[in-house]
Write an enzyme that holds these catalytic residues in place. Structure first.
Site, PDB file in Angstrom:
ATOM      1  N   ASN A   9       0.874  -1.169   0.000  1.00  0.00           N
ATOM      2  CA  ASN A   9       0.000   0.000   0.000  1.00  0.00           C
ATOM      3  C   ASN A   9       0.914   1.222   0.000  1.00  0.00           C
ATOM      4  OD1 ASN A   9      -1.800   2.050   0.463  1.00  0.00           O
ATOM      5  ND2 ASN A   9      -2.334   1.413   2.556  1.00  0.00           N
ATOM      6  N   LYS A  11       0.189   4.226  -0.370  1.00  0.00           N
ATOM      7  CA  LYS A  11      -0.437   5.440   0.178  1.00  0.00           C
ATOM      8  C   LYS A  11      -0.130   6.628  -0.745  1.00  0.00           C
ATOM      9  CE  LYS A  11      -0.215   3.296   4.667  1.00  0.00           C
ATOM     10  NZ  LYS A  11      -0.186   3.427   6.112  1.00  0.00           N
ATOM     11  N   HIS A  94      -9.632   1.563   4.267  1.00  0.00           N
ATOM     12  CA  HIS A  94      -8.407   1.694   5.060  1.00  0.00           C
ATOM     13  C   HIS A  94      -8.659   2.634   6.238  1.00  0.00           C
ATOM     14  CE1 HIS A  94      -4.332   2.757   6.208  1.00  0.00           C
ATOM     15  NE2 HIS A  94      -3.973   1.619   5.641  1.00  0.00           N
ATOM     16  N   GLU A  96      -7.025   4.970   7.429  1.00  0.00           N
ATOM     17  CA  GLU A  96      -6.749   6.388   7.150  1.00  0.00           C
ATOM     18  C   GLU A  96      -7.934   7.036   6.445  1.00  0.00           C
ATOM     19  OE1 GLU A  96      -2.993   5.731   5.214  1.00  0.00           O
ATOM     20  OE2 GLU A  96      -2.165   5.108   7.144  1.00  0.00           O
ATOM     21  N   GLU A 166      -6.050  -4.832  10.225  1.00  0.00           N
ATOM     22  CA  GLU A 166      -5.026  -3.844  10.540  1.00  0.00           C
ATOM     23  C   GLU A 166      -5.374  -3.131  11.840  1.00  0.00           C
ATOM     24  OE1 GLU A 166      -2.775  -2.642   6.698  1.00  0.00           O
ATOM     25  OE2 GLU A 166      -4.452  -1.289   6.955  1.00  0.00           O
ATOM     26  N   GLY A 172       1.976   2.234  10.795  1.00  0.00           N
ATOM     27  CA  GLY A 172       2.964   3.306  10.682  1.00  0.00           C
ATOM     28  C   GLY A 172       3.603   3.687  11.999  1.00  0.00           C
ATOM     29  N   SER A 212       2.846  -2.223  10.308  1.00  0.00           N
ATOM     30  CA  SER A 212       4.288  -2.349  10.547  1.00  0.00           C
ATOM     31  C   SER A 212       4.816  -3.747  10.228  1.00  0.00           C
ATOM     32  CB  SER A 212       4.637  -1.937  11.983  1.00  0.00           C
ATOM     33  OG  SER A 212       4.226  -0.592  12.219  1.00  0.00           O
TER      34      SER A 212
HETATM   35  P1  PGA Z   1       2.468   0.235   7.683  1.00  0.00           P
HETATM   36  O1  PGA Z   1       1.064   0.487   6.949  1.00  0.00           O
HETATM   37  O2  PGA Z   1       3.002  -1.068   7.130  1.00  0.00           O
HETATM   38  O3  PGA Z   1       3.307   1.421   7.285  1.00  0.00           O
HETATM   39  O4  PGA Z   1       2.189   0.152   9.127  1.00  0.00           O
HETATM   40  C1  PGA Z   1       0.169  -0.569   6.710  1.00  0.00           C
HETATM   41  C2  PGA Z   1      -1.102  -0.033   6.111  1.00  0.00           C
HETATM   42  O5  PGA Z   1      -1.530   1.056   6.498  1.00  0.00           O
HETATM   43  O6  PGA Z   1      -1.706  -0.672   5.232  1.00  0.00           O
END
Ligand code: PGA
Length: 250
Positions: A9, A11, A94, A96, A166, A172, A212
């Site tokens: 992803n 982003k 997601h 976010e 998630e 993140g 992560s």
């Molecule tokens: P991350 O993000 O691996 O940077 O924690 C995962 C995601 O948001 O899909």
């Protein structure tokens, strides 16, 4: 029996040229992957990344889709537009988008229905916030998020979706759910699907862990029986790191 699926992803990172270069670097590194490999890229990168992918084993994904087929929805992109751009997978819901862009369980469901109708495979994100885990609300929450997202699909359609568990507190942040925590909650999600659509369907649905996930922790997570792959943010932006995650079994 479920083929693992590792999806990047990106982003809001990488312009078209950078995206194409990342994929070109990735191709030789992941060509022997035993899992499905997907990159979910910004809409502006779809064309360039599709060209770079060529006939390699990398699949193209998007990060959102609108639920209407067409019309006066300024700034939005339809499922058919994605399909015609060579997209096979689309991330929906997601955290976010839930946090910053007003995404709700209802709009997640609408997007899932539109995506499936157009022939896309949705990667549906669910997961609890830190305070929800502390309050021991994780299991009912992910059950609710999952079942609402799937409402209106046939059992056959449900069997083909991908779900990404998630935990919001792990995205993140460098914090990862322990292998056991991730496995247990993914088991809860699978049980919810089994309860509504039958064990046979639940056994086919691929459920990823995300938050992560990186070369250092992928092996432990993927060794868990319920975890069928990963949705990778930060570590998907560097070809070597993403390739190490993809090649977790090597
Ligand atoms: P991350 O993000 O691996 O940077 O924690 C995962 C995601 O948001 O899909």
């Amino acid at each position: 029996m479920r083929k693992p699926i590792i999806a990047g992803n990106w982003k809001m990172n990488k312009n078209p040229e950078e995206g194409a270069n990342l994929v070109k670097e990735l191709i030789p590194l992941v060509k022997d992957a035993a899992c499905d490999v997907v990159v979910c890229v910004p809409a502006t990168d779809l064309y360039a990344v599709k060209q770079a992918i060529g006939d390699s084993n990398i699949h193209l994904g998007a990060q959102n889709v609108h639920f209407k087929e067409s019309g006066a929805y300024t700034g939005e992109i339809s499922a058919d537009m994605l399909v015609k751009s060579g997209v096979e997978y689309v991330i929906i819901g997601h955290s976010e988008r839930r946090q910053y862009f007003g995404e709700t369980d209802t709009t997640v469901n609408q997007r899932v229905l539109a995506a499936v109708k157009a022939g896309l495979i949705p990667i549906i994100c669910v997961g609890e916030k830190k305070e929800e885990r502390i309050a021991e609300y994780t299991d009912p929450l992910v059950t609710y998020q999952t079942l609402i997202a799937l409402t209106g699909l046939t059992a056959e359609e449900v069997s083909k979706v991908v779900i990404a568990y998630e935990p919001v507190w792990a995205i993140g942040t460098g914090l990862t759910a322990t292998d056991e925590q991730a496995n247990e909650t993914i088991g809860v999600i699978r049980k919810a699907i089994a309860g509504k659509y039958g064990q046979n369907v639940a056994d086919q649905v691929r459920i990823q862990y995300g938050g992560s996930m990186k070369p250092a922790n992928v092996k432990g997570l993927m060794a868990q029986c319920e975890i069928d792959g990963g949705l990778i943010g930060g570590a998907s932006l560097v070809a070597e790191d993403f390739a190490k995650v993809v090649n977790f079994d090597k």
